[in-house]
Design an enzyme around this catalytic site. Structure first.
Site, PDB file in Angstrom:
ATOM      1  N   ASN A  52     -10.364   0.546   0.814  1.00  0.00           N
ATOM      2  CA  ASN A  52      -8.838   0.417   0.905  1.00  0.00           C
ATOM      3  C   ASN A  52      -8.423  -0.127  -0.491  1.00  0.00           C
ATOM      4  O   ASN A  52      -8.743  -1.171  -0.779  1.00  0.00           O
ATOM      5  CB  ASN A  52      -8.268  -0.369   2.131  1.00  0.00           C
ATOM      6  CG  ASN A  52      -6.911  -0.577   1.872  1.00  0.00           C
ATOM      7  OD1 ASN A  52      -6.214  -0.382   0.940  1.00  0.00           O
ATOM      8  ND2 ASN A  52      -6.436  -0.915   3.078  1.00  0.00           N
ATOM      9  N   HIS A 109      -3.052   7.137   3.141  1.00  0.00           N
ATOM     10  CA  HIS A 109      -3.228   5.918   2.594  1.00  0.00           C
ATOM     11  C   HIS A 109      -4.780   5.668   3.177  1.00  0.00           C
ATOM     12  O   HIS A 109      -4.876   5.875   4.650  1.00  0.00           O
ATOM     13  CB  HIS A 109      -2.555   4.728   2.865  1.00  0.00           C
ATOM     14  CG  HIS A 109      -3.061   3.597   2.745  1.00  0.00           C
ATOM     15  ND1 HIS A 109      -3.667   3.156   1.313  1.00  0.00           N
ATOM     16  CD2 HIS A 109      -3.284   2.148   3.419  1.00  0.00           C
ATOM     17  CE1 HIS A 109      -4.170   1.844   1.471  1.00  0.00           C
ATOM     18  NE2 HIS A 109      -3.727   1.317   2.672  1.00  0.00           N
ATOM     19  N   CYS A 136       0.865  -1.297   0.038  1.00  0.00           N
ATOM     20  CA  CYS A 136      -0.022  -0.011   0.074  1.00  0.00           C
ATOM     21  C   CYS A 136       0.970   1.339  -0.047  1.00  0.00           C
ATOM     22  O   CYS A 136       0.251   2.453  -0.382  1.00  0.00           O
ATOM     23  CB  CYS A 136      -0.948   0.120   1.160  1.00  0.00           C
ATOM     24  SG  CYS A 136      -2.048  -1.404   1.199  1.00  0.00           S
TER      25      CYS A 136
HETATM   26  N1  COA Z   1     -18.750  -7.077  10.920  1.00  0.00           N
HETATM   27  C1  COA Z   1     -19.082  -7.386  12.282  1.00  0.00           C
HETATM   28  N2  COA Z   1     -18.258  -7.678  13.228  1.00  0.00           N
HETATM   29  C2  COA Z   1     -16.895  -8.079  13.159  1.00  0.00           C
HETATM   30  C3  COA Z   1     -16.604  -7.692  11.447  1.00  0.00           C
HETATM   31  C4  COA Z   1     -17.348  -7.208  10.543  1.00  0.00           C
HETATM   32  N3  COA Z   1     -17.111  -7.257   9.347  1.00  0.00           N
HETATM   33  N4  COA Z   1     -15.189  -7.736  11.716  1.00  0.00           N
HETATM   34  C5  COA Z   1     -14.911  -8.155  12.756  1.00  0.00           C
HETATM   35  N5  COA Z   1     -15.886  -8.158  13.637  1.00  0.00           N
HETATM   36  C6  COA Z   1     -16.010  -8.358  15.057  1.00  0.00           C
HETATM   37  C7  COA Z   1     -14.974  -9.406  15.630  1.00  0.00           C
HETATM   38  O1  COA Z   1     -15.247 -10.651  15.521  1.00  0.00           O
HETATM   39  C8  COA Z   1     -14.794  -9.005  17.102  1.00  0.00           C
HETATM   40  O2  COA Z   1     -15.905  -9.589  17.642  1.00  0.00           O
HETATM   41  P1  COA Z   1     -15.696 -10.164  19.041  1.00  0.00           P
HETATM   42  O3  COA Z   1     -15.404  -8.868  20.063  1.00  0.00           O
HETATM   43  O4  COA Z   1     -16.713 -10.750  19.521  1.00  0.00           O
HETATM   44  O5  COA Z   1     -14.231 -11.139  18.969  1.00  0.00           O
HETATM   45  C9  COA Z   1     -15.180  -7.370  17.132  1.00  0.00           C
HETATM   46  O6  COA Z   1     -15.988  -7.191  15.634  1.00  0.00           O
HETATM   47  C10 COA Z   1     -14.161  -6.664  17.228  1.00  0.00           C
HETATM   48  O7  COA Z   1     -13.175  -7.015  16.315  1.00  0.00           O
HETATM   49  P2  COA Z   1     -11.749  -6.336  16.218  1.00  0.00           P
HETATM   50  O8  COA Z   1     -11.045  -6.833  15.370  1.00  0.00           O
HETATM   51  O9  COA Z   1     -11.135  -5.767  17.523  1.00  0.00           O
HETATM   52  O10 COA Z   1     -12.415  -4.651  15.655  1.00  0.00           O
HETATM   53  P3  COA Z   1     -11.608  -3.405  15.348  1.00  0.00           P
HETATM   54  O11 COA Z   1     -12.217  -2.290  16.004  1.00  0.00           O
HETATM   55  O12 COA Z   1     -10.028  -3.634  15.462  1.00  0.00           O
HETATM   56  O13 COA Z   1     -11.747  -3.379  13.629  1.00  0.00           O
HETATM   57  C11 COA Z   1     -10.554  -3.596  11.744  1.00  0.00           C
HETATM   58  C12 COA Z   1     -11.560  -4.245  13.011  1.00  0.00           C
HETATM   59  C13 COA Z   1     -10.270  -4.616  10.651  1.00  0.00           C
HETATM   60  C14 COA Z   1     -11.717  -2.766  11.107  1.00  0.00           C
HETATM   61  C15 COA Z   1      -9.474  -2.810  12.424  1.00  0.00           C
HETATM   62  O14 COA Z   1      -8.634  -3.555  13.188  1.00  0.00           O
HETATM   63  C16 COA Z   1      -8.517  -2.127  11.291  1.00  0.00           C
HETATM   64  O15 COA Z   1      -8.764  -1.560  10.246  1.00  0.00           O
HETATM   65  N6  COA Z   1      -7.405  -2.612  11.168  1.00  0.00           N
HETATM   66  C17 COA Z   1      -6.310  -2.474   9.848  1.00  0.00           C
HETATM   67  C18 COA Z   1      -6.349  -3.014   8.841  1.00  0.00           C
HETATM   68  C19 COA Z   1      -5.652  -2.519   7.724  1.00  0.00           C
HETATM   69  O16 COA Z   1      -5.529  -1.285   7.409  1.00  0.00           O
HETATM   70  N7  COA Z   1      -5.377  -3.290   6.499  1.00  0.00           N
HETATM   71  C20 COA Z   1      -4.790  -3.027   5.383  1.00  0.00           C
HETATM   72  C21 COA Z   1      -3.486  -2.415   5.647  1.00  0.00           C
HETATM   73  S1  COA Z   1      -2.776  -1.800   4.203  1.00  0.00           S
END
Ligand code: COA
Length: 326
Positions: free
Chosen positions: A279, A249, A111
């Protein structure tokens, strides 16, 4: 020596995947996606190859620049979703454009690709060996996304953007980094075939799709985005608050807001289009650049910072004075 951005362009596939469509095949909701990511829609390339999207974005950039394909000396393409192991996407774009004088290569920095490629373009221009660079960022993350993994599936979209660059007078500084220690948290393997040698070596079972530990990536992103922007500003000899615009980004609106807060930069000075495209990996910064230029959100002499992070883990920022005329 700086760079002149003669023209930019984009290609976005017509198909719009709304949050509501993800609700039909995943245990998720529009409300969860909007609150956790800021995303509402992404574009999906149903049948346009990645290099073709790049060519179409490049055509628009060349038109905006008033440059013909045979005036291009170097084509740099950034992508993590190339259609082929080889030839490179850059060479396929070159063929599509008929840019017969150019040499062409892909830049692999996930990215952060467009930030790395801008740095590379500027260095080539500085040598005087090339006068005109076409930078293309094109991605079809839909081809690398595991649509059974709700944590990652909702994030990614497809699209391409391009810019035509020449030597310029203004400010330019870059700060680029990579930290391989975190690689286990974000990767996408290529498929491996079973081999007929040594008694038959079985193919790898692993899916050739993205694996992502979202929380770890999040922690990394909020640490390195402000650090990279600060490092580039320091090299440029300007204070962060002197920046007119930051183009980050587009990975998660919360990451962008947290980085803005750490830098003490108001959100009005930050480009955000994540709600429309999700993204798009290396294309995201270039799509923003094209958008702010077309919407007149930046003017010549504005100081802008492009900052990215991604798998590798790579990260980095470029600070430049925007110039659109040689
Ligand atoms: N819909 C509903 N619930 C979801 C979900 C979705 N699409 N994805 C995850 N969950 C749930 C999880 O299972 C978790 O449930 P639990 O508490 O029962 O275990 C809960 O939501 C929280 O998950 P978590 O991973 O802590 O959420 P978060 O607030 O960290 O958000 C992301 C998840 C992926 C959106 C976030 O971590 C993120 O953006 N990370 C960076 C990813 C990124 O930038 N990637 C590309 C790099 S270039």
């Amino acid at each position: 020596m700086g760079i002149t951005i003669l023209g930019t362009g984009r290609y976005l596939p017509d198909y719009v995947a709304s949050n509501q469509e993800y609700e039909t095949f995943l245990d998720t909701s529009d409300e969860w996606i909007v609150t956790r990511t800021g995303m509402r829609e992404r574009r999906i390339a149903l049948d346009t190859p990645v290099w073709k999207m790049g060519e179409l974005a490049a055509r628009q950039a060349l038109e905006a620049a008033g440059v013909t394909p045979d005036e291009i000396d170097l084509i740099l393409c950034t992508t993590v979703t190339a259609d082929y192991r080889y030839p490179s996407a850059a060479c396929l774009i070159q063929g599509g454009l008929g840019a017969g004088r150019a040499f062409a290569m892909d830049v692999a920095a996930a990215c952060t690709g467009s930030v790395y490629a801008l740095d590379l373009a500027r260095r080539y221009l500085e040598t005087g060996d090339v006068d005109t660079v076409l930078l293309v960022s094109t991605e079809a993350l839909s081809q690398a996304t595991d649509y059974t993994d709700r944590g990652a599936a909702i994030l990614f979209g497809d699209g391409a953007a391009a810019a035509v660059l020449q030597k310029g007078e203004g400010l330019f500084a870059s700060a680029l980094f990579s930290e391989p220690d975190l690689n286990r948290h974000l990767y996408c393997p290529l498929p491996r075939q079973a081999l007929p040698f040594g008694g038959g070596i079985p193919a790898r079972e692993e899916k050739a799709l993205t694996f992502m530990n979202g929380r770890e990536v999040y922690k990394f992103a909020v640490r390195v985005m402000p650090a990279a922007a600060r490092a580039a500003c320091e090299k440029a000899g300007i204070a962060v608050e002197e920046l007119d615009l930051i183009i980050p980004h587009q990975a998660n609106l919360r990451i962008i807001e947290t980085a803005a807060k750490a830098l003490q930069i108001p959100m009005e000075k930050i480009c955000v289009n994540i709600q429309k495209y999700g993204n798009t990996s290396s294309a995201s910064i270039m799509l923003c650049l094209d958008e702010v230029i077309r919407e007149g959100r930046i003017a010549p002499k504005d100081q802008i910072c492009l900052v990215g992070f991604g798998a590798g883990f790579t990260y980095g920022a470029v600070v430049l004075e925007y110039q659109n005329k040689p």
